[in-house]
Design a protein around this motif. Structure first.
Motif, PDB file in Angstrom:
ATOM      1  N   UNK A 118      33.515  41.907  39.354  1.00 40.13           N
ATOM      2  CA  UNK A 118      32.723  43.033  39.808  1.00 40.13           C
ATOM      3  C   UNK A 118      33.447  44.333  39.530  1.00 40.13           C
ATOM      4  N   UNK A 119      32.873  45.417  40.022  1.00 45.95           N
ATOM      5  CA  UNK A 119      33.420  46.752  39.772  1.00 45.95           C
ATOM      6  C   UNK A 119      34.251  47.211  40.964  1.00 45.95           C
ATOM      7  N   UNK A 120      35.394  47.833  40.657  1.00 38.18           N
ATOM      8  CA  UNK A 120      36.271  48.363  41.700  1.00 38.18           C
ATOM      9  C   UNK A 120      36.893  49.664  41.205  1.00 38.18           C
ATOM     10  N   UNK A 121      37.388  50.443  42.145  1.00 40.97           N
ATOM     11  CA  UNK A 121      38.045  51.713  41.817  1.00 40.97           C
ATOM     12  C   UNK A 121      39.532  51.447  41.678  1.00 40.97           C
ATOM     13  N   UNK A 122      40.078  51.809  40.525  1.00 43.47           N
ATOM     14  CA  UNK A 122      41.479  51.524  40.229  1.00 43.47           C
ATOM     15  C   UNK A 122      42.427  52.514  40.906  1.00 43.47           C
ATOM     16  N   UNK A 123      43.605  52.007  41.266  1.00 43.53           N
ATOM     17  CA  UNK A 123      44.697  52.836  41.767  1.00 43.53           C
ATOM     18  C   UNK A 123      45.992  52.296  41.168  1.00 43.53           C
ATOM     19  N   UNK A 124      46.941  53.175  40.890  1.00 45.64           N
ATOM     20  CA  UNK A 124      48.215  52.727  40.323  1.00 45.64           C
ATOM     21  C   UNK A 124      48.907  51.739  41.242  1.00 45.64           C
ATOM     22  N   UNK A 125      48.677  51.874  42.534  1.00 46.48           N
ATOM     23  CA  UNK A 125      49.161  50.894  43.510  1.00 46.48           C
ATOM     24  C   UNK A 125      48.092  49.815  43.633  1.00 46.48           C
ATOM     25  N   UNK A 126      48.325  48.608  43.071  1.00 51.04           N
ATOM     26  CA  UNK A 126      47.274  47.581  43.076  1.00 51.04           C
ATOM     27  C   UNK A 126      46.705  47.296  44.468  1.00 51.04           C
ATOM     28  N   UNK A 127      47.527  47.434  45.491  1.00 52.24           N
ATOM     29  CA  UNK A 127      47.054  47.165  46.842  1.00 52.24           C
ATOM     30  C   UNK A 127      46.016  48.149  47.329  1.00 52.24           C
ATOM     31  N   UNK A 128      45.859  49.279  46.621  1.00 47.62           N
ATOM     32  CA  UNK A 128      44.890  50.303  47.006  1.00 47.62           C
ATOM     33  C   UNK A 128      43.622  50.252  46.159  1.00 47.62           C
ATOM     34  N   UNK A 129      43.516  49.287  45.270  1.00 43.83           N
ATOM     35  CA  UNK A 129      42.279  49.111  44.494  1.00 43.83           C
ATOM     36  C   UNK A 129      41.179  48.666  45.452  1.00 43.83           C
ATOM     37  N   UNK A 130      40.025  49.324  45.384  1.00 46.27           N
ATOM     38  CA  UNK A 130      38.939  49.036  46.322  1.00 46.27           C
ATOM     39  C   UNK A 130      37.640  48.739  45.594  1.00 46.27           C
ATOM     40  N   UNK A 131      36.830  47.885  46.209  1.00 48.06           N
ATOM     41  CA  UNK A 131      35.528  47.561  45.642  1.00 48.06           C
ATOM     42  C   UNK A 131      34.750  46.671  46.587  1.00 48.06           C
ATOM     43  N   UNK A 132      33.442  46.880  46.655  1.00 47.60           N
ATOM     44  CA  UNK A 132      32.609  46.072  47.554  1.00 47.60           C
ATOM     45  C   UNK A 132      32.690  44.598  47.206  1.00 47.60           C
ATOM     46  N   UNK A 133      32.727  44.278  45.903  1.00 50.52           N
ATOM     47  CA  UNK A 133      32.763  42.864  45.519  1.00 50.52           C
ATOM     48  C   UNK A 133      34.057  42.213  45.989  1.00 50.52           C
TER      49      UNK A 133
END
Length: 205
Positions: A118-133
């Motif tokens: 699915x689609x998620x919003x990327x962040x350089x800190x992988x733990x901060x990547x967010x997405x509804x899926x």
């Protein structure tokens, strides 16, 4: 550790594959606490190495399991995530042998491996990547996964190479993730996967 993360921009939306893996019944292991801790650490290193070899990145880890992400930049992440999942599953007997020899583990480890995309919003800190899926999948992955099998959502099944789809069969519809779930097929020789992977890799050269 080879990853595709440097090509991504923080705050941008990308398609990812999420691979979740858990040690089954970890709380029932009867070995000494120190042994169990060392076993989990060794297992984590082995899994992380396999994922990294297929361009995956660590998302989160909680001792008895965790999640990894495969960013889809050129379309290869879908197949690579499946390769990583089967690499781990096929290596499990050898991993158990290593753990039992090195740490005198009293019983072999079993795992659940499941994947969604699915689609998620990327962040350089992988733990901060967010997405509804991600929220829906990680919340419900235990309900759709099976012991010592690879399960994938229909969303991912549609994206992988035809040769890889042959290694899965329909399992059930899961309301929790809103689609069909496919399980690794027991009527195919999973040991034959390396030859399929090699053929697919050769075709892409």
């Amino acid at each position: 550790m080879p990853t595709k993360a440097p090509r991504l921009k923080t705050g941008q939306r990308y398609e990812f594959v999420c691979l979740q893996i858990d040690i089954v019944g970890h709380s029932k292991l009867t070995d000494a606490e120190r042994t169990i801790h060392e076993v989990k650490e060794r297992f984590h290193r082995l899994v992380t190495g396999s994922v990294a070899s297929h361009h995956g990145i660590s998302f989160k880890w909680e001792g008895d399991g965790g999640a990894f992400l495969f960013p889809s930049i050129d379309g290869t992440a879908f197949d690579e995530s499946i390769h990583a999942a089967f690499d781990i599953l096929l290596a499990l007997p050898r991993i158990n042998e290593q753990l039992q020899v090195s740490h005198l583990l009293s019983q072999p480890l079993s795992v659940r491996i499941s994947l969604d995309t699915g689609v998620a919003v990327y962040d350089r800190n992988p733990g901060l990547i967010t997405g509804d899926f991600l929220n829906a999948f990680l919340k419900n992955e235990r309900a759709i996964s099976l012991i010592n099998e690879v399960t994938i959502t229909q969303r991912l099944h549609r994206q992988i190479a035809a040769a890889l789809r042959e290694y899965f069969t329909e399992h059930k519809y899961a309301d929790t993730v809103g689609c069909l779930i496919y399980r690794s097929s027991k009527d195919r020789q999973v040991a034959g996967l390396p030859s399929v992977f090699e053929a697919h890799a050769s075709a892409s050269l």
